[in-house]
Design a protein around this motif. Structure first.
Motif, PDB file in Angstrom:
ATOM      1  N   ASP A   1       1.082  -1.308   0.073  1.00  0.00           N
ATOM      2  CA  ASP A   1       0.065   0.092   0.023  1.00  0.00           C
ATOM      3  C   ASP A   1       0.980   1.274  -0.202  1.00  0.00           C
ATOM      4  N   ARG A   2       0.655   2.080  -1.003  1.00  0.00           N
ATOM      5  CA  ARG A   2       1.617   3.151  -0.882  1.00  0.00           C
ATOM      6  C   ARG A   2       1.651   4.010   0.473  1.00  0.00           C
ATOM      7  N   GLN A   3       0.381   4.026   1.089  1.00  0.00           N
ATOM      8  CA  GLN A   3       0.539   4.608   2.575  1.00  0.00           C
ATOM      9  C   GLN A   3       1.718   4.075   3.431  1.00  0.00           C
ATOM     10  N   LEU A   4       1.640   2.701   3.286  1.00  0.00           N
ATOM     11  CA  LEU A   4       2.515   1.794   4.238  1.00  0.00           C
ATOM     12  C   LEU A   4       4.016   2.088   3.800  1.00  0.00           C
ATOM     13  N   SER A   5       4.325   2.353   2.401  1.00  0.00           N
ATOM     14  CA  SER A   5       5.816   2.362   2.052  1.00  0.00           C
ATOM     15  C   SER A   5       6.266   3.706   2.524  1.00  0.00           C
ATOM     16  N   THR A   6       5.551   4.557   2.966  1.00  0.00           N
ATOM     17  CA  THR A   6       6.170   5.959   3.561  1.00  0.00           C
ATOM     18  C   THR A   6       6.312   5.803   4.897  1.00  0.00           C
ATOM     19  N   LEU A   7       5.975   4.720   5.678  1.00  0.00           N
ATOM     20  CA  LEU A   7       6.109   4.420   7.107  1.00  0.00           C
ATOM     21  C   LEU A   7       7.641   4.841   7.631  1.00  0.00           C
ATOM     22  N   SER A   8       7.876   5.578   8.776  1.00  0.00           N
ATOM     23  CA  SER A   8       9.041   5.974   9.268  1.00  0.00           C
ATOM     24  C   SER A   8       9.283   5.189  10.500  1.00  0.00           C
ATOM     25  N   PRO A   9      10.458   4.456  10.454  1.00  0.00           N
ATOM     26  CA  PRO A   9      10.819   3.801  11.898  1.00  0.00           C
ATOM     27  C   PRO A   9      10.696   4.737  13.148  1.00  0.00           C
ATOM     28  N   VAL A  10      11.022   5.903  13.037  1.00  0.00           N
ATOM     29  CA  VAL A  10      11.035   6.662  14.137  1.00  0.00           C
ATOM     30  C   VAL A  10       9.648   7.313  14.525  1.00  0.00           C
ATOM     31  N   ASN A  11       8.823   7.303  13.860  1.00  0.00           N
ATOM     32  CA  ASN A  11       7.411   7.793  14.151  1.00  0.00           C
ATOM     33  C   ASN A  11       6.297   6.726  14.059  1.00  0.00           C
ATOM     34  N   HIS A  12       6.506   5.546  13.993  1.00  0.00           N
ATOM     35  CA  HIS A  12       5.499   4.628  13.715  1.00  0.00           C
ATOM     36  C   HIS A  12       5.865   3.341  14.562  1.00  0.00           C
ATOM     37  N   ARG A  13       5.045   2.695  14.932  1.00  0.00           N
ATOM     38  CA  ARG A  13       5.043   1.272  15.636  1.00  0.00           C
ATOM     39  C   ARG A  13       3.914   0.447  15.552  1.00  0.00           C
ATOM     40  N   VAL A  14       3.949  -0.907  15.538  1.00  0.00           N
ATOM     41  CA  VAL A  14       2.874  -2.058  15.371  1.00  0.00           C
ATOM     42  C   VAL A  14       2.486  -2.361  16.652  1.00  0.00           C
ATOM     43  N   VAL A  15       1.277  -2.392  16.964  1.00  0.00           N
ATOM     44  CA  VAL A  15       0.538  -3.092  17.793  1.00  0.00           C
ATOM     45  C   VAL A  15      -0.279  -4.170  17.635  1.00  0.00           C
ATOM     46  N   TRP A  16      -0.007  -5.514  18.160  1.00  0.00           N
ATOM     47  CA  TRP A  16      -0.645  -6.522  17.628  1.00  0.00           C
ATOM     48  C   TRP A  16      -1.062  -7.150  19.247  1.00  0.00           C
ATOM     49  N   GLY A  17      -2.432  -7.151  19.359  1.00  0.00           N
ATOM     50  CA  GLY A  17      -2.879  -7.519  20.701  1.00  0.00           C
ATOM     51  C   GLY A  17      -2.448  -6.840  21.745  1.00  0.00           C
ATOM     52  N   ALA A  18      -1.722  -7.379  22.805  1.00  0.00           N
ATOM     53  CA  ALA A  18      -1.124  -6.607  23.899  1.00  0.00           C
ATOM     54  C   ALA A  18       0.534  -6.320  23.533  1.00  0.00           C
ATOM     55  N   ARG A  19       0.844  -6.817  22.550  1.00  0.00           N
ATOM     56  CA  ARG A  19       2.264  -6.798  22.112  1.00  0.00           C
ATOM     57  C   ARG A  19       2.623  -5.511  21.244  1.00  0.00           C
ATOM     58  N   ILE A  20       3.842  -4.890  21.310  1.00  0.00           N
ATOM     59  CA  ILE A  20       4.022  -3.701  20.822  1.00  0.00           C
ATOM     60  C   ILE A  20       5.446  -3.919  20.198  1.00  0.00           C
ATOM     61  N   PHE A  21       5.559  -3.497  18.718  1.00  0.00           N
ATOM     62  CA  PHE A  21       6.750  -3.595  18.177  1.00  0.00           C
ATOM     63  C   PHE A  21       7.354  -2.432  17.572  1.00  0.00           C
ATOM     64  N   ASP A  22       8.635  -2.194  17.763  1.00  0.00           N
ATOM     65  CA  ASP A  22       9.211  -0.826  17.113  1.00  0.00           C
ATOM     66  C   ASP A  22       9.839  -1.247  15.988  1.00  0.00           C
ATOM     67  N   ILE A  23       9.505  -0.369  14.902  1.00  0.00           N
ATOM     68  CA  ILE A  23       9.941  -0.661  13.735  1.00  0.00           C
ATOM     69  C   ILE A  23      11.354  -0.205  13.219  1.00  0.00           C
ATOM     70  N   GLU A  24      12.239  -1.338  12.925  1.00  0.00           N
ATOM     71  CA  GLU A  24      13.676  -0.840  12.505  1.00  0.00           C
ATOM     72  C   GLU A  24      13.637  -0.693  11.235  1.00  0.00           C
ATOM     73  N   SER A  25      13.277  -1.406  10.231  1.00  0.00           N
ATOM     74  CA  SER A  25      13.366  -1.112   8.927  1.00  0.00           C
ATOM     75  C   SER A  25      11.946  -1.194   8.143  1.00  0.00           C
ATOM     76  N   VAL A  26      11.651  -0.687   7.019  1.00  0.00           N
ATOM     77  CA  VAL A  26      10.647  -0.905   6.149  1.00  0.00           C
ATOM     78  C   VAL A  26      11.094  -1.138   4.750  1.00  0.00           C
ATOM     79  N   ILE A  27      10.536  -2.463   4.161  1.00  0.00           N
ATOM     80  CA  ILE A  27      11.305  -2.897   3.107  1.00  0.00           C
ATOM     81  C   ILE A  27      10.165  -2.967   1.968  1.00  0.00           C
TER      82      ILE A  27
END
Length: 109
Positions: free
Chosen positions: A66-92
């Motif tokens: 999705d074009r919207q997702l290809s512009t994610l910034s590892p500094v300003n975005h993160r992923v939440v899955w249930g009660a777990r939180i993931f910090d984004i290190e790289s977008v490929i």
């Protein structure tokens, strides 16, 4: 790509700053977009290799492109899955084919 692969519902969050009651700046995470994804913990060999290349990458999260997702910034975005939180290190953009986005992530503790 089969539909069954993307079976985990995740929320991508964006970081913003706001002011508290006494005027101090507070970091706030708000929902940016919900998507279905494949959340894959890295196996031993992948984890060892990723740890050398990135800062303690523990998971790979795959999403449909999705074009919207290809512009994610590892500094300003993160992923939440249930009660777990993931910090984004790289977008490929996998193979630069505009078919799949891979997020290399580190789980927050």
């Amino acid at each position: 790509m089969t539909a069954g692969r993307y079976r985990h519902q995740i929320t991508l969050q964006v970081k913003s700053a706001t002011r508290d009651a006494i005027g101090g700046e507070v970091e706030v995470w708000t929902a940016f977009v919900n998507r279905y994804a494949a959340v894959e913990p890295l196996n031993g060999r992948e984890y060892f290799t990723a740890k050398q290349e990135l800062n303690d990458v523990t998971s790979r999260i795959r999403l449909r492109f999705d074009r919207q997702l290809s512009t994610l910034s590892p500094v300003n975005h993160r992923v939440v899955w249930g009660a777990r939180i993931f910090d984004i290190e790289s977008v490929i953009n996998h193979n630069e084919a505009d078919r799949e986005i891979i997020l290399m992530c580190r789980e927050s503790i």
